[in-house]
Scaffold this motif. Structure first.
Motif, PDB file in Angstrom:
ATOM      1  N   PRO A 189     -29.877 -40.077  10.757  1.00  0.00           N
ATOM      2  CA  PRO A 189     -31.229 -39.546  10.933  1.00  0.00           C
ATOM      3  C   PRO A 189     -32.200 -40.634  11.376  1.00  0.00           C
ATOM      4  CG  PRO A 189     -30.748 -39.813   8.598  1.00  0.00           C
ATOM      5  CD  PRO A 189     -29.493 -40.171   9.334  1.00  0.00           C
ATOM      6  N   LEU A 190     -33.072 -40.291  12.315  1.00  0.00           N
ATOM      7  CA  LEU A 190     -34.049 -41.239  12.844  1.00  0.00           C
ATOM      8  C   LEU A 190     -35.417 -40.580  12.870  1.00  0.00           C
ATOM      9  CD1 LEU A 190     -32.199 -42.759  15.945  1.00  0.00           C
ATOM     10  CD2 LEU A 190     -32.425 -43.775  13.684  1.00  0.00           C
ATOM     11  N   MET A 191     -36.441 -41.365  12.563  1.00  0.00           N
ATOM     12  CA  MET A 191     -37.828 -40.921  12.695  1.00  0.00           C
ATOM     13  C   MET A 191     -38.330 -41.399  14.056  1.00  0.00           C
ATOM     14  SD  MET A 191     -38.503 -39.575   9.612  1.00  0.00           S
ATOM     15  CE  MET A 191     -40.254 -39.707   9.339  1.00  0.00           C
ATOM     16  N   ILE A 192     -38.719 -40.445  14.893  1.00  0.00           N
ATOM     17  CA  ILE A 192     -39.117 -40.762  16.263  1.00  0.00           C
ATOM     18  C   ILE A 192     -40.516 -40.229  16.521  1.00  0.00           C
ATOM     19  CG2 ILE A 192     -38.624 -40.256  18.689  1.00  0.00           C
ATOM     20  CD1 ILE A 192     -35.741 -40.423  18.130  1.00  0.00           C
ATOM     21  N   GLU A 193     -41.283 -41.010  17.263  1.00  0.00           N
ATOM     22  CA  GLU A 193     -42.665 -40.645  17.580  1.00  0.00           C
ATOM     23  C   GLU A 193     -42.724 -39.963  18.937  1.00  0.00           C
ATOM     24  OE1 GLU A 193     -46.378 -43.377  18.635  1.00  0.00           O
ATOM     25  OE2 GLU A 193     -45.795 -43.572  16.528  1.00  0.00           O
ATOM     26  N   ALA A 194     -43.217 -38.726  18.947  1.00  0.00           N
ATOM     27  CA  ALA A 194     -43.431 -37.983  20.190  1.00  0.00           C
ATOM     28  C   ALA A 194     -44.905 -38.069  20.560  1.00  0.00           C
ATOM     29  CB  ALA A 194     -43.001 -36.532  20.022  1.00  0.00           C
ATOM     30  N   GLN A 195     -45.192 -38.543  21.769  1.00  0.00           N
ATOM     31  CA  GLN A 195     -46.568 -38.723  22.229  1.00  0.00           C
ATOM     32  C   GLN A 195     -46.841 -37.771  23.386  1.00  0.00           C
ATOM     33  OE1 GLN A 195     -46.437 -42.826  23.397  1.00  0.00           O
ATOM     34  NE2 GLN A 195     -46.613 -43.598  21.299  1.00  0.00           N
ATOM     35  N   ALA A 196     -47.937 -37.048  23.303  1.00  0.00           N
ATOM     36  CA  ALA A 196     -48.304 -36.081  24.339  1.00  0.00           C
ATOM     37  C   ALA A 196     -49.746 -36.310  24.769  1.00  0.00           C
ATOM     38  CB  ALA A 196     -48.117 -34.655  23.848  1.00  0.00           C
ATOM     39  N   LEU A 197     -50.005 -36.041  26.036  1.00  0.00           N
ATOM     40  CA  LEU A 197     -51.361 -36.132  26.575  1.00  0.00           C
ATOM     41  C   LEU A 197     -51.600 -34.895  27.433  1.00  0.00           C
ATOM     42  CD1 LEU A 197     -54.005 -37.693  27.039  1.00  0.00           C
ATOM     43  CD2 LEU A 197     -52.899 -38.822  28.982  1.00  0.00           C
ATOM     44  N   VAL A 198     -52.586 -34.096  27.047  1.00  0.00           N
ATOM     45  CA  VAL A 198     -52.947 -32.877  27.771  1.00  0.00           C
ATOM     46  C   VAL A 198     -54.360 -33.050  28.301  1.00  0.00           C
ATOM     47  CG1 VAL A 198     -53.229 -30.374  27.638  1.00  0.00           C
ATOM     48  CG2 VAL A 198     -51.463 -31.502  26.264  1.00  0.00           C
ATOM     49  N   SER A 199     -54.539 -32.876  29.613  1.00  0.00           N
ATOM     50  CA  SER A 199     -55.858 -33.048  30.219  1.00  0.00           C
ATOM     51  C   SER A 199     -56.022 -32.046  31.354  1.00  0.00           C
ATOM     52  CB  SER A 199     -56.033 -34.480  30.748  1.00  0.00           C
ATOM     53  OG  SER A 199     -55.073 -34.761  31.749  1.00  0.00           O
ATOM     54  N   THR A 200     -57.241 -31.838  31.747  1.00  0.00           N
ATOM     55  CA  THR A 200     -57.530 -30.919  32.846  1.00  0.00           C
ATOM     56  C   THR A 200     -56.958 -31.472  34.143  1.00  0.00           C
ATOM     57  OG1 THR A 200     -59.565 -30.229  31.746  1.00  0.00           O
ATOM     58  CG2 THR A 200     -59.343 -29.699  34.080  1.00  0.00           C
ATOM     59  N   ALA A 201     -56.305 -30.619  34.912  1.00  0.00           N
ATOM     60  CA  ALA A 201     -55.667 -31.057  36.150  1.00  0.00           C
ATOM     61  C   ALA A 201     -56.718 -31.541  37.143  1.00  0.00           C
ATOM     62  CB  ALA A 201     -54.850 -29.923  36.756  1.00  0.00           C
ATOM     63  N   GLU A 219     -28.966 -56.667  15.449  1.00  0.00           N
ATOM     64  CA  GLU A 219     -28.723 -55.375  14.821  1.00  0.00           C
ATOM     65  C   GLU A 219     -30.012 -54.816  14.224  1.00  0.00           C
ATOM     66  OE1 GLU A 219     -25.336 -55.244  12.174  1.00  0.00           O
ATOM     67  OE2 GLU A 219     -24.576 -57.091  13.059  1.00  0.00           O
ATOM     68  N   VAL A 220     -30.192 -53.530  14.370  1.00  0.00           N
ATOM     69  CA  VAL A 220     -31.353 -52.839  13.788  1.00  0.00           C
ATOM     70  C   VAL A 220     -30.834 -51.992  12.641  1.00  0.00           C
ATOM     71  CG1 VAL A 220     -33.260 -51.270  14.216  1.00  0.00           C
ATOM     72  CG2 VAL A 220     -32.508 -52.824  16.024  1.00  0.00           C
ATOM     73  N   ALA A 221     -31.032 -52.486  11.412  1.00  0.00           N
ATOM     74  CA  ALA A 221     -30.516 -51.777  10.243  1.00  0.00           C
ATOM     75  C   ALA A 221     -31.319 -50.524   9.943  1.00  0.00           C
ATOM     76  CB  ALA A 221     -30.507 -52.716   9.030  1.00  0.00           C
ATOM     77  N   ASN A 222     -32.637 -50.581  10.123  1.00  0.00           N
ATOM     78  CA  ASN A 222     -33.494 -49.413   9.860  1.00  0.00           C
ATOM     79  C   ASN A 222     -34.334 -49.148  11.108  1.00  0.00           C
ATOM     80  OD1 ASN A 222     -34.913 -47.338   8.751  1.00  0.00           O
ATOM     81  ND2 ASN A 222     -35.892 -48.526   7.145  1.00  0.00           N
ATOM     82  N   PRO A 223     -33.780 -48.436  12.087  1.00  0.00           N
ATOM     83  CA  PRO A 223     -34.493 -48.264  13.363  1.00  0.00           C
ATOM     84  C   PRO A 223     -35.736 -47.410  13.256  1.00  0.00           C
ATOM     85  CG  PRO A 223     -32.508 -46.923  13.316  1.00  0.00           C
ATOM     86  CD  PRO A 223     -32.470 -47.788  12.098  1.00  0.00           C
ATOM     87  N   SER A 224     -35.836 -46.552  12.242  1.00  0.00           N
ATOM     88  CA  SER A 224     -36.986 -45.658  12.140  1.00  0.00           C
ATOM     89  C   SER A 224     -38.291 -46.431  12.007  1.00  0.00           C
ATOM     90  CB  SER A 224     -36.813 -44.715  10.944  1.00  0.00           C
ATOM     91  OG  SER A 224     -35.708 -43.855  11.137  1.00  0.00           O
ATOM     92  N   GLU A 225     -38.263 -47.545  11.264  1.00  0.00           N
ATOM     93  CA  GLU A 225     -39.485 -48.327  11.078  1.00  0.00           C
ATOM     94  C   GLU A 225     -39.981 -48.908  12.402  1.00  0.00           C
ATOM     95  OE1 GLU A 225     -38.620 -51.216   8.127  1.00  0.00           O
ATOM     96  OE2 GLU A 225     -38.828 -49.819   6.456  1.00  0.00           O
TER      97      GLU A 225
END
Length: 463
Positions: free
Chosen positions: A311-323, A279-285
């Motif tokens: 409520p959950l704290m989630i990390e959004a990761q983005a990568l922008v580069s020249t095509a 069980e994950v009691a505090n998934p945000s961590e």
């Protein structure tokens, strides 16, 4: 003419609609090529005579009663060893209820049920297995490491034999794994067909309601992610639980699609380990990853989302580069790709960032799939951070829906999101302007920045 007459009918494998002849499209649900032929039996004159006898003898218990005169009975619940399972069920397993648990193959449905019943010591439990042998279940129980003397395994697929085992043992809980493998001898169709699934589920429902013994069914799902079998199966049971997750990642989510005894907005989160599900009691961590590494990288934003009522704290990761090639790439994991394309169009049209000639990659950390529109602001900020190669200030999170004109729209339950950010040590949160109406600001210690447009969020983070 014989008392029992055989006839052929056509059933929809998707919704269970019956038709006297084959049709290319189901008249009930509109799906194509789902009609299957099955042989059914009818009782002829005998059944009609029985119905005539019942017409004149109504039971006193079936007489209509005014709502105000009905006495509300307290629902007796069985507390399961897993707190996350109790949360999703609404406080525990109600006596006399029938529960259906569905999920992809290998996601951990049988493991979830087995490790819970192995920890129950107060009642005898009958585990009906139609797919695995007793030795396979024993190996899983040894891996979980919870020996039990009151869990009994029966490898059986005949409904009549199962009911005989139940009558002889008189258990306190019945598990059927899985309902699609059980067949009644009264029907000629093979296991898993519409009529067999409906007949077996109805018989188990009758037993649960008459005896007060809860029954848990494990079911297959289709390639579209729905519970396999007729839709009437979900109407028969009292609760439908969906066990979701990516088998390549460690996290699993248990959510209620239907629950007659509780809310369908609760969510349970588990982590798949070598010894079963934890069980994950505090998934945000766990979902936020390493904060020290995150503080030094661009393209990372923390969003506060809601999964059900949690409520959950989630990390959004983005990568922008020249095509590197002629056509820019768009790759998304855990987020709606069409929605990301819409957000990129908003950035280009309303904010002025030229992203049409750049590759954009987006990933939601932890392998979760998020549909909450409040994550829009975090996705936008992660893309902007990677595009300008500037790090978002540490301990900063955000929640907001982005409209087509570039405005930041209010989100639901903003106070619960702020409390979750405070609990995890965040010092700044970006929320839509005007979203704090009716919220006591004095009880909030975190710094709140209200933004109404994407440009304001950009200036607040990178000014």
């Amino acid at each position: 003419m014989s008392a029992r007459e055989a006839k052929t009918t056509w059933f929809c494998s998707n919704c269970g609609t019956e038709s006297p002849k084959w049709t290319g499209r189901c008249p009930g649900c509109g799906e194509w090529n789902t009609m299957v032929e099955e042989r059914a039996t009818t009782g002829g004159k005998k059944s009609r005579q029985g119905s005539g006898q019942r017409r004149g003898a109504l039971s006193p218990s079936s007489a209509p009663v005014a709502v105000s005169k009905i006495e509300a009975a307290h629902e007796e619940r069985i507390r399961m060893p897993s707190a996350e399972l109790n949360r999703v069920l609404g406080g525990g397993l109600v006596t006399g209820s029938i529960i259906l648990i569905g999920g992809e193959p290998g996601i951990g449905k049988s493991t979830l049920v087995l490790q819970n019943i192995l920890s129950i010591k107060t009642r005898n439990i009958l585990y009906i297995s139609g797919e695995e042998s007793a030795q396979q279940i024993k190996m899983r129980a040894d891996r979980i490491g919870r020996p039990s003397e009151n869990v009994f395994i029966a490898c059986e697929t005949s409904l009549q034999n199962i009911m005989e085992h139940i009558e002889a043992m008189n258990p306190g809980l019945v598990i059927v794994d899985s309902i699609q493998t059980i067949a009644s001898d009264d029907l000629d169709s093979p296991p898993g067909t519409v009529s067999q699934v409906r007949e077996c589920a109805t018989e188990l429902l009758r037993y649960a309601k008459e005896s007060g013994v809860p029954v848990m069914l494990i079911g297959h799902i289709t390639k579209e992610g729905n519970i396999a079998g007729p839709k009437v199966l979900e109407h028969i049971v009292d609760a439908v639980l969906q066990f979701e997750g990516d088998t390549r990642h460690m996290y699993r989510m248990l959510r209620a699609i239907k629950n007659r005894f509780g809310s369908t907005s609760e969510l349970g989160i588990y982590e798949m380990c070598q010894r079963g599900l934890r069980e994950v009691a505090n998934p945000s961590e766990l979902l936020l990853g390493n904060s020290a590494e995150r503080a030094e990288l661009s393209g990372v934003a923390i969003g506060v989302t809601l999964e059900g009522a949690r409520p959950l704290m989630i990390e959004a990761q983005a990568l922008v580069s020249t095509a590197a090639y002629g056509t820019p790439q768009r790759s998304v994991n855990g987020f709606d790709s069409k929605r990301m394309n819409m957000l990129l169009a908003v950035l280009e049209k309303r904010v002025g960032f030229k992203l049409a000639a750049k590759d954009v990659f987006l990933n939601i950390a932890g392998g979760l799939k998020v549909s909450d529109p409040a994550l829009d602001l975090a996705v936008i900020c992660a893309v902007l951070s990677s595009n300008v190669d500037m790090v978002i200030p540490p301990l900063t999170c955000m929640a907001g829906e982005v409209g087509l004109s570039g405005e930041i729209r209010p989100v639901s339950r903003v106070e619960a999101r702020i409390r979750e950010a405070e609990k995890l040590g965040m010092d700044t949160i970006l929320i839509p302007a005007g979203n704090l109406k009716g919220v006591d600001r004095k009880s909030i210690s975190i710094r709140i920045i209200e933004v109404s447009k994407v440009e304001e969020a950009f200036r607040a983070l990178f000014a």
